[in-house]
Design a protein around this motif. Sequence first.
Motif, short mmCIF file in Angstrom:
data_model
loop_
_atom_site.label_atom_id
_atom_site.label_comp_id
_atom_site.label_asym_id
_atom_site.label_seq_id
_atom_site.Cartn_x
_atom_site.Cartn_y
_atom_site.Cartn_z
N VAL A 261 0.83 -1.20 0.00
CA VAL A 261 0.00 0.00 0.00
C VAL A 261 0.87 1.26 0.00
O VAL A 261 0.56 2.24 -0.68
N ALA A 262 1.98 1.22 0.74
CA ALA A 262 2.88 2.37 0.78
C ALA A 262 3.47 2.66 -0.59
O ALA A 262 3.56 3.82 -1.02
N VAL A 263 3.87 1.60 -1.30
CA VAL A 263 4.43 1.78 -2.65
C VAL A 263 3.37 2.32 -3.61
O VAL A 263 3.64 3.23 -4.41
N VAL A 264 2.16 1.79 -3.52
CA VAL A 264 1.08 2.27 -4.40
C VAL A 264 0.82 3.76 -4.14
O VAL A 264 0.67 4.54 -5.08
N MET A 265 0.78 4.17 -2.87
CA MET A 265 0.55 5.58 -2.56
C MET A 265 1.68 6.44 -3.09
O MET A 265 1.45 7.53 -3.65
N TRP A 266 2.91 5.98 -2.94
CA TRP A 266 4.07 6.73 -3.42
C TRP A 266 4.00 6.92 -4.94
O TRP A 266 4.20 8.04 -5.44
N LEU A 267 3.68 5.87 -5.67
CA LEU A 267 3.61 5.98 -7.12
C LEU A 267 2.38 6.77 -7.57
O LEU A 267 2.45 7.54 -8.54
N ARG A 268 1.28 6.60 -6.85
CA ARG A 268 0.07 7.35 -7.21
C ARG A 268 0.23 8.85 -6.96
O ARG A 268 -0.43 9.67 -7.59
N ALA A 269 1.12 9.22 -6.04
CA ALA A 269 1.33 10.63 -5.75
C ALA A 269 1.98 11.37 -6.91
O ALA A 269 1.99 12.61 -6.92
N SER A 270 2.49 10.64 -7.90
CA SER A 270 3.15 11.26 -9.05
C SER A 270 2.29 11.27 -10.30
O SER A 270 2.74 11.71 -11.36
N GLU A 271 1.06 10.78 -10.20
CA GLU A 271 0.21 10.71 -11.38
C GLU A 271 -1.18 11.25 -11.07
O GLU A 271 -1.50 11.55 -9.91
N GLY A 272 -1.99 11.37 -12.11
CA GLY A 272 -3.32 11.94 -11.96
C GLY A 272 -4.36 10.93 -11.51
O GLY A 272 -4.03 9.79 -11.13
N ASP A 273 -5.64 11.34 -11.59
CA ASP A 273 -6.74 10.50 -11.12
C ASP A 273 -7.69 10.10 -12.24
O ASP A 273 -8.85 9.77 -11.99
N GLU A 274 -7.21 10.13 -13.47
CA GLU A 274 -8.04 9.67 -14.58
C GLU A 274 -8.22 8.16 -14.49
O GLU A 274 -7.49 7.46 -13.79
N GLU A 275 -9.21 7.65 -15.23
CA GLU A 275 -9.40 6.21 -15.29
C GLU A 275 -8.15 5.56 -15.88
O GLU A 275 -7.58 6.07 -16.84
N PRO A 276 -7.68 4.44 -15.30
CA PRO A 276 -6.47 3.80 -15.81
C PRO A 276 -6.60 3.43 -17.29
O PRO A 276 -7.64 2.88 -17.72
N ARG A 277 -5.57 3.74 -18.04
CA ARG A 277 -5.54 3.41 -19.48
C ARG A 277 -4.32 2.51 -19.72
O ARG A 277 -3.19 2.91 -19.46
N ASP A 278 -4.57 1.30 -20.20
CA ASP A 278 -3.47 0.37 -20.45
C ASP A 278 -2.55 0.89 -21.54
O ASP A 278 -3.01 1.41 -22.57
N LEU A 279 -1.25 0.76 -21.32
CA LEU A 279 -0.25 1.19 -22.31
C LEU A 279 0.21 0.03 -23.18
O LEU A 279 1.01 0.24 -24.10
N VAL A 280 -0.27 -1.16 -22.87
CA VAL A 280 0.10 -2.36 -23.64
C VAL A 280 -1.16 -3.18 -23.90
O VAL A 280 -2.21 -2.94 -23.29
N ALA A 281 -1.04 -4.15 -24.79
CA ALA A 281 -2.17 -5.01 -25.11
C ALA A 281 -2.54 -5.89 -23.91
O ALA A 281 -1.73 -6.12 -23.01
N ARG A 282 -3.75 -6.38 -23.92
CA ARG A 282 -4.25 -7.16 -22.79
C ARG A 282 -3.39 -8.38 -22.46
O ARG A 282 -3.14 -8.65 -21.27
#
Length: 330
Positions: free
Chosen positions: A151-172
């Motif tokens: 959870v700490a890592v997720v919060m740290w990484l989320r603090a550097s990005e926005g709150d838009e709906e997640p968009r995959d950068l690669v194929a499924r």
Amino acid sequence: MPNSLNPMQLIADRWQPSARFVRRAAFACVVMAVVIVVTGGAVRLTQSGLGCPTWPTCTEDSLTPTPEMGINGVIEFANRMLTYVLCAFVGLAIVAARARAPRRRSLTRLGWAQFWLVASNGIIGGITVLTGLNPYIVASHFLAATALLTVAVVMWLRASEGDEEPRDLVARPVRQLSWVLVVATALLIVIGTVVTGSGKHAGDAKKDVHRIPLDVREITQLHVDFVCVVLGLTVALWFVLRAVKAPAVTARRVVELFGVLLLQGTVGFVQYFNDSPELLVGTHMFGSCLVWIAVLRVFLSLRDRGELLAAVPAPSGGHEALQATAASSR
């Protein structure tokens, strides 16, 4: 309760932390989560697991260790006190995330999730002592600490990005491969706790501590097998990302993961063939944290949530309402 009487809102009305401060506060939680894992390992490796034989006090008559308990009591009690330091860092991250405008509920929720994980793991730690270092409880104690790190890592990484709906950068299919990597690494860590629970470092030299009734060589071999699986999945993901021309940052994080895995594997082999010396076991626990952090960084780099929004001035209405309320009461 009106916002003007909410302590969090009062802080937000008077303090506007920068995005960098919020990220650093979140990263401090990551560091402290790793410290808790390593120092918890040090308690076990120095045979201090029952240095304080009861919980929540150190003895039935004393909150702190007594001179008769020696260095083992000091080590165990110091590890307990680190929990309060961790809580302070988590509290700072929660306040910083709440005070920054625009308000990001996702960050504050991640902060509060850390707080409750710290509290629950403190209780598990107490049960560990009260059950005489039951290896299954010890394993759950480590896994709860790993959940906190997640959870700490997720919060740290989320603090550097926005709150838009997640968009995959690669194929499924590529995304699914990354999921398999995460699951395999999680199983690797779980099996590692079983190796620990069946191994030689029980946590206390003065008491016959129950161990998991498995052949330590066989479970260690299973652990090694999963290391090979995770290494193979990491290499496969790197080649797939190159083939689909994925973002460079993702490929770089996979390379970082591969490097951490090689170092961790080296430490593990040296540890095994030297009868698990305490220093190497502690280093291996630290490496486990680094591997998990690296895996999460790879996984979360495969989607995009937009740019981080710029700060906006904090509303002053709450402060003005408080002044008006105070004036009307005179």
